[in-house]
Design a protein around this motif. Structure first.
Motif, PDB file in Angstrom:
ATOM      1  N   ASP A  74       7.766 -33.954   9.722  1.00  0.00           N
ATOM      2  CA  ASP A  74       7.417 -32.531   9.723  1.00  0.00           C
ATOM      3  C   ASP A  74       5.903 -32.336   9.786  1.00  0.00           C
ATOM      4  O   ASP A  74       5.420 -31.404  10.430  1.00  0.00           O
ATOM      5  CB  ASP A  74       7.967 -31.835   8.470  1.00  0.00           C
ATOM      6  CG  ASP A  74       9.437 -31.471   8.609  1.00  0.00           C
ATOM      7  OD1 ASP A  74       9.960 -31.564   9.730  1.00  0.00           O
ATOM      8  OD2 ASP A  74      10.055 -31.101   7.594  1.00  0.00           O
ATOM      9  N   LEU A 250      13.903 -19.945   7.696  1.00  0.00           N
ATOM     10  CA  LEU A 250      13.799 -20.844   8.836  1.00  0.00           C
ATOM     11  C   LEU A 250      15.041 -21.716   8.921  1.00  0.00           C
ATOM     12  O   LEU A 250      15.696 -21.989   7.907  1.00  0.00           O
ATOM     13  CB  LEU A 250      12.562 -21.742   8.704  1.00  0.00           C
ATOM     14  CG  LEU A 250      11.203 -21.047   8.636  1.00  0.00           C
ATOM     15  CD1 LEU A 250      10.091 -22.089   8.501  1.00  0.00           C
ATOM     16  CD2 LEU A 250      10.963 -20.173   9.868  1.00  0.00           C
ATOM     17  N   ARG A 252      16.612 -25.379  10.737  1.00  0.00           N
ATOM     18  CA  ARG A 252      16.279 -26.635  11.412  1.00  0.00           C
ATOM     19  C   ARG A 252      17.030 -26.707  12.744  1.00  0.00           C
ATOM     20  O   ARG A 252      18.235 -26.489  12.809  1.00  0.00           O
ATOM     21  CB  ARG A 252      16.670 -27.820  10.531  1.00  0.00           C
ATOM     22  CG  ARG A 252      16.473 -29.180  11.169  1.00  0.00           C
ATOM     23  CD  ARG A 252      15.041 -29.638  11.086  1.00  0.00           C
ATOM     24  NE  ARG A 252      14.718 -30.163   9.761  1.00  0.00           N
ATOM     25  CZ  ARG A 252      13.550 -30.712   9.459  1.00  0.00           C
ATOM     26  NH1 ARG A 252      12.598 -30.801  10.387  1.00  0.00           N
ATOM     27  NH2 ARG A 252      13.301 -31.147   8.237  1.00  0.00           N
ATOM     28  N   TRP A 263      11.525 -26.863  12.823  1.00  0.00           N
ATOM     29  CA  TRP A 263      11.902 -25.637  12.128  1.00  0.00           C
ATOM     30  C   TRP A 263      11.685 -24.465  13.075  1.00  0.00           C
ATOM     31  O   TRP A 263      10.679 -24.394  13.776  1.00  0.00           O
ATOM     32  CB  TRP A 263      11.080 -25.440  10.855  1.00  0.00           C
ATOM     33  CG  TRP A 263      11.439 -26.404   9.770  1.00  0.00           C
ATOM     34  CD1 TRP A 263      10.740 -27.501   9.388  1.00  0.00           C
ATOM     35  CD2 TRP A 263      12.602 -26.351   8.942  1.00  0.00           C
ATOM     36  NE1 TRP A 263      11.396 -28.156   8.366  1.00  0.00           N
ATOM     37  CE2 TRP A 263      12.543 -27.468   8.073  1.00  0.00           C
ATOM     38  CE3 TRP A 263      13.694 -25.487   8.851  1.00  0.00           C
ATOM     39  CZ2 TRP A 263      13.525 -27.732   7.130  1.00  0.00           C
ATOM     40  CZ3 TRP A 263      14.669 -25.749   7.909  1.00  0.00           C
ATOM     41  CH2 TRP A 263      14.592 -26.851   7.054  1.00  0.00           C
ATOM     42  N   TYR A 326      18.221 -25.188   6.204  1.00  0.00           N
ATOM     43  CA  TYR A 326      17.547 -23.894   6.060  1.00  0.00           C
ATOM     44  C   TYR A 326      16.487 -24.000   4.970  1.00  0.00           C
ATOM     45  O   TYR A 326      16.594 -24.812   4.053  1.00  0.00           O
ATOM     46  CB  TYR A 326      18.538 -22.786   5.686  1.00  0.00           C
ATOM     47  CG  TYR A 326      19.615 -22.546   6.707  1.00  0.00           C
ATOM     48  CD1 TYR A 326      19.365 -21.789   7.855  1.00  0.00           C
ATOM     49  CD2 TYR A 326      20.892 -23.066   6.539  1.00  0.00           C
ATOM     50  CE1 TYR A 326      20.347 -21.563   8.795  1.00  0.00           C
ATOM     51  CE2 TYR A 326      21.894 -22.849   7.473  1.00  0.00           C
ATOM     52  CZ  TYR A 326      21.617 -22.098   8.599  1.00  0.00           C
ATOM     53  OH  TYR A 326      22.587 -21.876   9.536  1.00  0.00           O
ATOM     54  N   ARG A 327      15.470 -23.146   5.083  1.00  0.00           N
ATOM     55  CA  ARG A 327      14.474 -23.052   4.013  1.00  0.00           C
ATOM     56  C   ARG A 327      13.801 -21.692   4.097  1.00  0.00           C
ATOM     57  O   ARG A 327      13.627 -21.137   5.180  1.00  0.00           O
ATOM     58  CB  ARG A 327      13.440 -24.172   4.120  1.00  0.00           C
ATOM     59  CG  ARG A 327      12.555 -24.081   5.348  1.00  0.00           C
ATOM     60  CD  ARG A 327      11.693 -25.317   5.553  1.00  0.00           C
ATOM     61  NE  ARG A 327      10.685 -25.482   4.521  1.00  0.00           N
ATOM     62  CZ  ARG A 327       9.852 -26.526   4.485  1.00  0.00           C
ATOM     63  NH1 ARG A 327       9.928 -27.477   5.404  1.00  0.00           N
ATOM     64  NH2 ARG A 327       8.943 -26.610   3.543  1.00  0.00           N
ATOM     65  N   VAL A 337       4.283 -25.953   8.610  1.00  0.00           N
ATOM     66  CA  VAL A 337       5.541 -26.277   9.284  1.00  0.00           C
ATOM     67  C   VAL A 337       5.309 -26.268  10.791  1.00  0.00           C
ATOM     68  O   VAL A 337       4.663 -25.373  11.323  1.00  0.00           O
ATOM     69  CB  VAL A 337       6.636 -25.236   8.925  1.00  0.00           C
ATOM     70  CG1 VAL A 337       7.952 -25.606   9.576  1.00  0.00           C
ATOM     71  CG2 VAL A 337       6.778 -25.126   7.417  1.00  0.00           C
TER      72      VAL A 337
END
Length: 353
Positions: A74, A250, A252, A263, A326-327, A337
């Protein structure tokens, strides 16, 4: 092609390079294998002036093979974000890890071992070995292909296997016996700054008296373009769910396909799927959405039309937590990100608004 013609070609390019080439590019000082490798990957499909700030930021954060191999993917993608063609960043990361595992933390000097690493093909391997080690290997990027097509009057699309085979043969025949690092940079610079795709400076060209395209009036038609066909059109809907803490949801991306592993924003095909997603993943009134301006993004193989929908008062559902799929990410920390360019631009506008 006789030896005199071959030596004349490389000698004239080196003389031109000494007076008119680029000598202050950041990856030339020092011209280490790692820095050459990184620059060559970044320069694929991307111009020098665009690459320079990305390169400088990348090497500040990840100065060598070991740092790149040990970094989180990432983080690597975040440093790459904006350059596009993100498979390049993933291949860099994977290749660095293989170097640590198999090559004592160094890029191998053996051509076969080097070209076997992810993302390093024949031309990139040649560029690394020639520029970092002064070894006698040819390169064949877009600038070199254009130069050779015009100079030798090579017909056909350079991407076809038959034409590419011819160009590789010519590229190897033109190699000098010394100053390989400078010659590799010279022929790339020549195509990038003098023998350009549009409006080439033939009057200044050191090769003009031997150039077939100039002699036959075919400079504008060589190299030949790829036989064209209309780009397919695709459409998607992106959901911009922003909560009271100025966090955005967000998602993935899948491991394969466009923007793989990055993301991005949740995507759905239509309003029915959007209603279901919002009902499942956020405590928000579906009808409170605000349509944002349509976005068009063109890839090499299709054109994507994006319809964003914004919810400004979304509430995080208990079903969503930071994880692999997800985040919730603060809008103020999106730089941490790696986001696809159109998503990054869209969210910057949402944050500003």
């Amino acid at each position: 092609m006789n030896g005199d013609a071959t030596s004349m070609f490389s000698a004239r390019l080196l003389t031109w390079f000494d007076s008119s080439g680029r000598h202050d590019l950041p990856w030339q000082h020092p011209r280490s294998p790692y820095r050459v490798w990184l620059s060559e990957i970044m320069l694929q499909q991307t111009q020098v002036q665009t690459v320079i700030p990305y390169f400088e930021r990348f090497v500040r954060a990840l100065p060598d093979v070991a740092a790149l191999a040990n970094a989180e993917l990432d983080h690597v993608v975040a440093l790459w974000a904006g350059l596009g063609y993100y498979a390049r960043a993933r291949n860099l990361h994977k290749a660095a890890q293989l170097c640590m595992q198999r090559h004592d933390g160094e890029l191998p000097q053996n051509f076969e071992a080097l070209s076997a690493l992810p993302g390093i093909g024949r031309s990139t391997a040649g560029a690394i070995l020639a520029q970092a080690h002064g070894l006698r290997y040819a390169i064949l990027d877009g600038n070199v292909k254009r130069t050779l097509c015009r100079y030798h009057g090579v017909d056909g699309w350079p991407g076809s296997s038959a034409v590419e085979k011819t160009l590789w043969s010519l590229a190897e025949e033109h190699l000098p016996t010394q100053r390989l690092a400078d010659y590799s940079q010279a022929i790339m610079d020549f195509g990038a700054t003098l023998c350009t795709r549009g409006d080439p400076s033939c009057v200044l060209c050191p090769l003009q008296d031997s150039c077939v395209a100039l002699r036959e009036g075919r400079v504008e038609t060589l190299p030949e373009s790829k036989p064209g066909k209309p780009l397919p059109e695709r459409r998607t809907m992106m959901l911009v769910l922003v909560d009271a803490d100025r966090r955005v949801l967000l998602a993935r991306r899948p491991a394969t396909g466009v923007w793989s592993g990055m993301w991005s924003l949740p995507e759905v095909a239509d309003h029915d799927e959007a209603r279901e997603f919002v009902g499942r993943h956020a405590r928000s009134d579906f009808e409170a959405n605000k349509p944002l301006p349509l976005i068009e993004h063109t890839f090499s193989h299709y054109r994507l039309h994006i319809a964003p929908l914004l919810w400004s008062g979304a509430t995080a559902s208990d079903r969503i937590s930071d994880g692999d799929l997800y985040r919730w990410q603060e809008l103020a920390t999106l730089a941490e990100v790696g986001l696809p360019a159109p998503v990054k631009k869209l969210l910057a506008e949402v944050q500003a608004g």
